[in-house]
Scaffold this active site. Sequence first.
Site, mmCIF file in Angstrom:
data_model
loop_
_atom_site.group_PDB
_atom_site.id
_atom_site.type_symbol
_atom_site.label_atom_id
_atom_site.label_comp_id
_atom_site.label_asym_id
_atom_site.label_seq_id
_atom_site.Cartn_x
_atom_site.Cartn_y
_atom_site.Cartn_z
ATOM 1 N N LYS A 41 0.926 -1.157 0.058
ATOM 2 C CA LYS A 41 -0.056 0.137 0.041
ATOM 3 C C LYS A 41 0.902 1.253 -0.010
ATOM 4 O O LYS A 41 0.277 2.229 -0.552
ATOM 5 C CB LYS A 41 -0.823 0.162 1.299
ATOM 6 N N GLY A 42 1.830 1.128 0.666
ATOM 7 C CA GLY A 42 2.847 2.563 1.023
ATOM 8 C C GLY A 42 3.266 3.260 -0.348
ATOM 9 O O GLY A 42 3.488 4.518 -0.268
ATOM 10 N N GLU A 96 8.141 1.686 -5.090
ATOM 11 C CA GLU A 96 8.135 1.368 -3.648
ATOM 12 C C GLU A 96 8.024 2.501 -2.865
ATOM 13 O O GLU A 96 8.678 3.603 -2.997
ATOM 14 C CB GLU A 96 9.398 0.359 -3.375
ATOM 15 N N ASP A 97 7.767 2.401 -1.520
ATOM 16 C CA ASP A 97 7.493 3.373 -0.648
ATOM 17 C C ASP A 97 9.008 3.690 -0.041
ATOM 18 O O ASP A 97 9.644 4.718 0.176
ATOM 19 C CB ASP A 97 6.829 3.199 0.616
ATOM 20 N N ASP A 100 14.133 -1.064 2.399
ATOM 21 C CA ASP A 100 14.816 -1.468 3.819
ATOM 22 C C ASP A 100 15.748 -2.295 3.819
ATOM 23 O O ASP A 100 16.933 -2.220 3.549
ATOM 24 C CB ASP A 100 13.622 -1.261 4.699
ATOM 25 N N LYS A 128 16.894 3.242 3.059
ATOM 26 C CA LYS A 128 17.695 3.106 4.373
ATOM 27 C C LYS A 128 18.811 2.060 3.966
ATOM 28 O O LYS A 128 18.530 0.739 4.521
ATOM 29 C CB LYS A 128 16.808 2.621 5.478
ATOM 30 N N PHE A 149 12.724 4.800 12.067
ATOM 31 C CA PHE A 149 11.698 4.249 11.521
ATOM 32 C C PHE A 149 10.648 5.502 11.194
ATOM 33 O O PHE A 149 10.275 6.290 12.025
ATOM 34 C CB PHE A 149 10.909 3.199 12.551
ATOM 35 N N VAL A 150 10.056 5.374 10.004
ATOM 36 C CA VAL A 150 9.378 6.674 9.754
ATOM 37 C C VAL A 150 8.078 6.262 9.184
ATOM 38 O O VAL A 150 7.637 5.187 8.661
ATOM 39 C CB VAL A 150 10.422 7.564 8.731
ATOM 40 N N ASP A 156 3.536 3.582 7.013
ATOM 41 C CA ASP A 156 2.648 3.426 8.152
ATOM 42 C C ASP A 156 3.294 2.881 9.470
ATOM 43 O O ASP A 156 4.291 2.210 9.183
ATOM 44 C CB ASP A 156 1.505 2.475 7.981
ATOM 45 N N ARG A 162 -0.585 6.760 7.373
ATOM 46 C CA ARG A 162 -0.086 6.871 6.053
ATOM 47 C C ARG A 162 -0.549 8.207 5.456
ATOM 48 O O ARG A 162 0.039 8.421 4.434
ATOM 49 C CB ARG A 162 -0.887 5.813 5.336
HETATM 50 P P1 IMP Z 1 12.118 -4.424 3.026
HETATM 51 O O1 IMP Z 1 11.596 -5.636 2.565
HETATM 52 O O2 IMP Z 1 12.869 -4.590 4.418
HETATM 53 O O3 IMP Z 1 12.952 -3.633 2.054
HETATM 54 O O4 IMP Z 1 10.925 -3.578 3.471
HETATM 55 C C1 IMP Z 1 9.724 -3.168 2.903
HETATM 56 C C2 IMP Z 1 8.542 -2.860 3.668
HETATM 57 O O5 IMP Z 1 8.982 -2.479 5.062
HETATM 58 C C3 IMP Z 1 8.258 -1.463 3.177
HETATM 59 O O6 IMP Z 1 7.908 -1.445 1.941
HETATM 60 C C4 IMP Z 1 7.445 -0.714 4.203
HETATM 61 O O7 IMP Z 1 6.108 -1.255 4.302
HETATM 62 C C5 IMP Z 1 8.226 -1.556 5.632
HETATM 63 N N1 IMP Z 1 9.141 -0.758 6.061
HETATM 64 C C6 IMP Z 1 10.464 -0.449 6.174
HETATM 65 N N2 IMP Z 1 11.131 0.492 6.984
HETATM 66 C C7 IMP Z 1 9.979 1.239 7.281
HETATM 67 C C8 IMP Z 1 9.909 2.576 7.755
HETATM 68 O O8 IMP Z 1 10.673 3.130 8.363
HETATM 69 N N3 IMP Z 1 8.372 3.089 8.237
HETATM 70 C C9 IMP Z 1 7.222 2.470 7.542
HETATM 71 N N4 IMP Z 1 7.538 1.130 7.023
HETATM 72 C C10 IMP Z 1 8.579 0.532 6.841
HETATM 73 MG MG MG Z 2 4.204 -1.244 6.005
#
Ligand code: IMP
Ligand code: MG
Length: 173
Positions: A41-42, A96-97, A100, A128, A149-150, A156, A162
Amino acid sequence: MRLSDTPLITADTIRKRTAELAKRISRDYAGKELLVIIVLKGGAFFGADLIRRLDLEVTVDFLRAKSYGKTRSTGAVDFLLLPDQPITDRHVLVVEDILDTGLTAQAILAHLAAAGPASVAVCALLDKPARRQTPIKGDYVAITIDNHFVVGYGLDCEERMRHLPDIWIAEEK
Ligand code: IMP
Ligand code: MG
């Protein structure tokens, strides 16, 4: 959980960086058709603002991925929604939002690669890099942040916040 006293990133900065990124993408894909896949959703908020600034022939589709075991490096990902647009021989931009650990993006790229696209690139509002567990790099990143964490502008905390126009640091209370 409480929010930082001031936003980490203001709506105005988001707007400027998004416009710059859209310009770069429009230049890089000039003369090509682009299939933009927004990751829900992000990514919906950033994605909607980004695509309206692209000076290209664009098709938009959506994907929803749910990741498990983010603390483990396995990072299994389930797809809850997949694009209905054909991927084969298309130039695909995944929006993507945030990048991470990179595990979600990695799983999405692996899934799309199996369909034989002409190209695939990753665009993220936030990056990040300190948290990365995979070699994934964003091709188009609007803003790189430290390990916070944002929330806000699509991001969200347990489905809340959001809708905030700015991005804030969420702190444990
Ligand atoms: P990844 O697979 O670890 O790269 O993370 C992807 C998902 O984790 C993102 O699409 C977000 O939904 C969530 N996420 C990671 N960091 C944050 C944050 O700082 N705030 C909110 N959601 C996050
Ligand atoms: Mg999320």
